[in-house]
Scaffold this motif. Structure first.
Motif, mmCIF file in Angstrom:
data_model
loop_
_atom_site.group_PDB
_atom_site.id
_atom_site.type_symbol
_atom_site.label_atom_id
_atom_site.label_comp_id
_atom_site.label_asym_id
_atom_site.label_seq_id
_atom_site.Cartn_x
_atom_site.Cartn_y
_atom_site.Cartn_z
ATOM 1 N N VAL A 167 -14.502 38.947 16.945
ATOM 2 C CA VAL A 167 -13.813 39.044 15.652
ATOM 3 C C VAL A 167 -14.146 37.840 14.777
ATOM 4 C CG1 VAL A 167 -11.525 38.963 14.560
ATOM 5 C CG2 VAL A 167 -11.953 40.537 16.453
ATOM 6 N N GLU A 168 -14.158 36.662 15.366
ATOM 7 C CA GLU A 168 -14.473 35.448 14.593
ATOM 8 C C GLU A 168 -15.912 35.486 14.070
ATOM 9 O OE1 GLU A 168 -14.203 30.622 15.054
ATOM 10 O OE2 GLU A 168 -13.112 31.905 16.440
ATOM 11 N N GLU A 223 -17.668 38.246 13.501
ATOM 12 C CA GLU A 223 -17.682 39.281 12.456
ATOM 13 C C GLU A 223 -17.166 38.712 11.142
ATOM 14 O OE1 GLU A 223 -16.936 43.345 15.089
ATOM 15 O OE2 GLU A 223 -15.213 42.210 14.351
ATOM 16 N N ARG A 224 -16.102 37.925 11.214
ATOM 17 C CA ARG A 224 -15.528 37.319 10.012
ATOM 18 C C ARG A 224 -16.519 36.341 9.376
ATOM 19 N NH1 ARG A 224 -10.797 34.855 11.931
ATOM 20 N NH2 ARG A 224 -10.063 36.968 12.188
ATOM 21 N N ALA A 271 -19.184 38.221 7.591
ATOM 22 C CA ALA A 271 -18.672 38.863 6.381
ATOM 23 C C ALA A 271 -18.615 37.886 5.213
ATOM 24 C CB ALA A 271 -17.294 39.444 6.635
#
Length: 116
Positions: free
Chosen positions: A29-30, A32-33, A36
């Motif tokens: 998740v980190e 992916e962030r 982004a």
């Protein structure tokens, strides 16, 4: 060993694997962030130690979650590789442009508005 401390062999495999998958998912998740918002150069993912699978067998009920997380992780790895390639290409292009302009160490021209 106290009552609060247990070895990985004594721990519930489901709880051990659930915690391990949560840690791995947090890393994905980190990343992916970070991808982004890659335009923001000050956003960097936290560097954590290499993830290691628990020493106990993966419980069957967690296998679908682990497989989905593996697929996400592989996709993220490919995305990071593509982003790194784009950065290398952009850096090479910038280096070629700088060499063509041959800016060297000469000072930049400055516009001075002076009444004649």
């Amino acid at each position: 060993m106290t009552g609060e401390q247990t070895s990985s062999q004594d721990a519930d495999p489901r709880a051990v694997w659930a915690a391990a998958l949560e840690a791995l998912e947090a890393d994905v998740v980190e990343t992916e962030r970070a991808l982004a918002v890659q335009a923001q150069t000050d956003v960097l993912p936290e560097i954590r130690p290499t993830w290691q699978a628990p020493a106990v067998p993966l419980p069957a009920e967690l296998a679908p979650r682990a497989a989905a997380l593996l697929a996400r992780h592989q996709d993220m790895t490919a995305r990071v590789e593509r982003a790194m390639l784009a950065i290398r290409r952009q850096q090479a292009s910038s280096t070629r442009l700088h060499a063509r302009l041959d800016l060297g160490t000469a000072p930049r021209p400055v516009y001075v508005d002076k009444a004649v």
